[in-house]
Structures are given as structure tokens and as C-alpha cells.
Design a protein around this motif. Structure first.
Motif, PDB file in Angstrom:
ATOM      1  N   LYS A  54       1.061  -1.166   0.049  1.00 32.65           N
ATOM      2  CA  LYS A  54       0.075  -0.217  -0.091  1.00 32.65           C
ATOM      3  C   LYS A  54       0.788   1.411  -0.172  1.00 32.65           C
ATOM      4  O   LYS A  54       1.879   1.487   0.930  1.00 32.65           O
ATOM      5  CB  LYS A  54      -0.825   0.214   1.387  1.00 32.65           C
ATOM      6  N   LYS A  55       0.713   2.129  -1.008  1.00 32.30           N
ATOM      7  CA  LYS A  55       1.486   3.329  -1.047  1.00 32.30           C
ATOM      8  C   LYS A  55       0.572   4.471  -0.575  1.00 32.30           C
ATOM      9  O   LYS A  55       1.039   5.539  -0.296  1.00 32.30           O
ATOM     10  CB  LYS A  55       2.190   3.370  -2.417  1.00 32.30           C
ATOM     11  N   ASN A  56      -0.702   4.587  -0.713  1.00 33.06           N
ATOM     12  CA  ASN A  56      -1.322   5.880  -0.252  1.00 33.06           C
ATOM     13  C   ASN A  56      -2.575   5.380   0.645  1.00 33.06           C
ATOM     14  O   ASN A  56      -2.813   4.084   0.924  1.00 33.06           O
ATOM     15  CB  ASN A  56      -2.146   6.321  -1.482  1.00 33.06           C
ATOM     16  N   LYS A  57      -3.250   6.498   1.428  1.00 39.95           N
ATOM     17  CA  LYS A  57      -4.018   6.126   2.297  1.00 39.95           C
ATOM     18  C   LYS A  57      -5.607   6.177   1.684  1.00 39.95           C
ATOM     19  O   LYS A  57      -6.295   6.739   2.428  1.00 39.95           O
ATOM     20  CB  LYS A  57      -3.917   7.024   3.603  1.00 39.95           C
ATOM     21  N   LYS A  58      -5.795   6.007   0.408  1.00 36.81           N
ATOM     22  CA  LYS A  58      -7.268   6.079   0.113  1.00 36.81           C
ATOM     23  C   LYS A  58      -8.117   5.058   0.635  1.00 36.81           C
ATOM     24  O   LYS A  58      -7.543   4.162   0.889  1.00 36.81           O
ATOM     25  CB  LYS A  58      -7.024   6.162  -1.481  1.00 36.81           C
ATOM     26  N   ILE A  59      -9.314   5.642   0.955  1.00 36.66           N
ATOM     27  CA  ILE A  59     -10.392   4.793   1.196  1.00 36.66           C
ATOM     28  C   ILE A  59     -10.834   3.684   0.093  1.00 36.66           C
ATOM     29  O   ILE A  59     -11.099   4.428  -0.893  1.00 36.66           O
ATOM     30  CB  ILE A  59     -11.567   5.424   1.777  1.00 36.66           C
ATOM     31  N   VAL A  60     -10.717   2.544   0.297  1.00 36.04           N
ATOM     32  CA  VAL A  60     -11.372   1.377  -0.538  1.00 36.04           C
ATOM     33  C   VAL A  60     -12.655   0.895   0.087  1.00 36.04           C
ATOM     34  O   VAL A  60     -12.382   0.094   0.864  1.00 36.04           O
ATOM     35  CB  VAL A  60     -10.152   0.485  -0.811  1.00 36.04           C
ATOM     36  N   LEU A  61     -13.620   1.182  -0.556  1.00 37.25           N
ATOM     37  CA  LEU A  61     -14.941   0.381  -0.179  1.00 37.25           C
ATOM     38  C   LEU A  61     -15.022  -1.028  -0.505  1.00 37.25           C
ATOM     39  O   LEU A  61     -15.719  -1.720   0.153  1.00 37.25           O
ATOM     40  CB  LEU A  61     -16.201   1.414  -0.643  1.00 37.25           C
ATOM     41  N   LEU A  62     -14.799  -1.516  -1.780  1.00 37.63           N
ATOM     42  CA  LEU A  62     -14.877  -2.902  -2.193  1.00 37.63           C
ATOM     43  C   LEU A  62     -13.654  -3.423  -2.183  1.00 37.63           C
ATOM     44  O   LEU A  62     -12.520  -2.963  -2.806  1.00 37.63           O
ATOM     45  CB  LEU A  62     -15.677  -2.708  -3.474  1.00 37.63           C
ATOM     46  N   GLY A  63     -13.434  -4.784  -1.813  1.00 42.61           N
ATOM     47  CA  GLY A  63     -12.201  -5.585  -2.140  1.00 42.61           C
ATOM     48  C   GLY A  63     -11.360  -5.015  -1.161  1.00 42.61           C
ATOM     49  O   GLY A  63     -11.440  -4.274  -0.064  1.00 42.61           O
ATOM     50  N   ASN A  64     -10.009  -5.800  -1.287  1.00 40.24           N
ATOM     51  CA  ASN A  64      -9.164  -5.702  -0.347  1.00 40.24           C
ATOM     52  C   ASN A  64      -9.366  -5.770   1.084  1.00 40.24           C
ATOM     53  O   ASN A  64      -9.059  -5.176   2.124  1.00 40.24           O
ATOM     54  CB  ASN A  64      -8.483  -4.117  -0.413  1.00 40.24           C
ATOM     55  N   GLU A  65      -9.940  -6.987   1.497  1.00 42.30           N
ATOM     56  CA  GLU A  65     -10.585  -7.374   2.547  1.00 42.30           C
ATOM     57  C   GLU A  65      -9.438  -7.633   3.594  1.00 42.30           C
ATOM     58  O   GLU A  65      -9.649  -7.610   4.867  1.00 42.30           O
ATOM     59  CB  GLU A  65     -11.422  -8.613   2.490  1.00 42.30           C
ATOM     60  N   ILE A  66      -8.258  -8.263   3.339  1.00 45.36           N
ATOM     61  CA  ILE A  66      -6.849  -8.400   4.023  1.00 45.36           C
ATOM     62  C   ILE A  66      -6.667  -7.237   4.745  1.00 45.36           C
ATOM     63  O   ILE A  66      -6.319  -7.165   6.069  1.00 45.36           O
ATOM     64  CB  ILE A  66      -5.974  -9.002   3.212  1.00 45.36           C
ATOM     65  N   TRP A  67      -6.239  -6.070   3.810  1.00 43.51           N
ATOM     66  CA  TRP A  67      -6.000  -4.933   4.655  1.00 43.51           C
ATOM     67  C   TRP A  67      -7.207  -4.367   5.506  1.00 43.51           C
ATOM     68  O   TRP A  67      -6.753  -3.990   6.447  1.00 43.51           O
ATOM     69  CB  TRP A  67      -5.837  -3.780   3.310  1.00 43.51           C
TER      70      TRP A  67
END
Length: 78
Positions: free
Chosen positions: A21-34
Motif C-alpha cells: 500500500k502506497k497511499n491512504k485512500k479509502i477503498v470501499l470494495l475489495g481488499n478485505e485483508i487490508w
């Protein structure tokens, strides 16, 4: 074990780095491990440092639901 706000920030940076991860953008879908790792670290922080029961319960619910969804569990303070 997270014992202060600085420890919390260090663990979050190390987790982000491990996942690329390089930025702190909020991701609403996917990326459940993060999302799971973030929930785990928030849960640990409030469990060990703030002792705020409402936040502990909130993050525990999120942590447990993501753990169930992903099919694995990492115990707090591991």
C-alpha cells in the motif's frame, strides 16, 4: 504489542508496506485483508491503550466479522 499511539502508527505503516500500500485512500470494495489488518490494529490499540469499551466493542465486531468472512483469525497482540 501496541502500547502507544506511536506503536500503532508503526504497525500500520509496516502492515501497509507488507501489502504494497502506497497511499491512504479509502477503498470501499475489495481488499478485505487490508481491512482485516486495520480492524485488528484498531482493536489492539483500543484494547491496550485507550480502554474505551465502546470502541473496543465496535472494533471487535468488525474484526470478528472480517475474520469469519476471510476464514482465518489472528489473535490480538500476536
Amino acid at each position: 504489542m501496541i502500547k502507544s499511539k506511536d506503536d500503532y502508527k508503526m504497525y500500520m505503516c509496516m502492515d501497509a508496506q507488507a501489502l504494497g500500500k502506497k497511499n491512504k485512500k479509502i477503498v470501499l470494495l475489495g481488499n478485505e485483508i487490508w481491512r482485516f489488518e486495520r480492524a485488528l490494529r484498531h482493536y489492539e490499540y483500543h484494547l491496550n491503550v485507550t480502554h474505551n469499551r465502546v470502541l473496543i466493542l465496535f472494533w471487535r465486531i468488525i474484526y470478528r466479522s472480517l475474520s469469519y468472512k476471510l476464514g482465518f483469525e489472528i489473535p490480538p497482540n500476536t
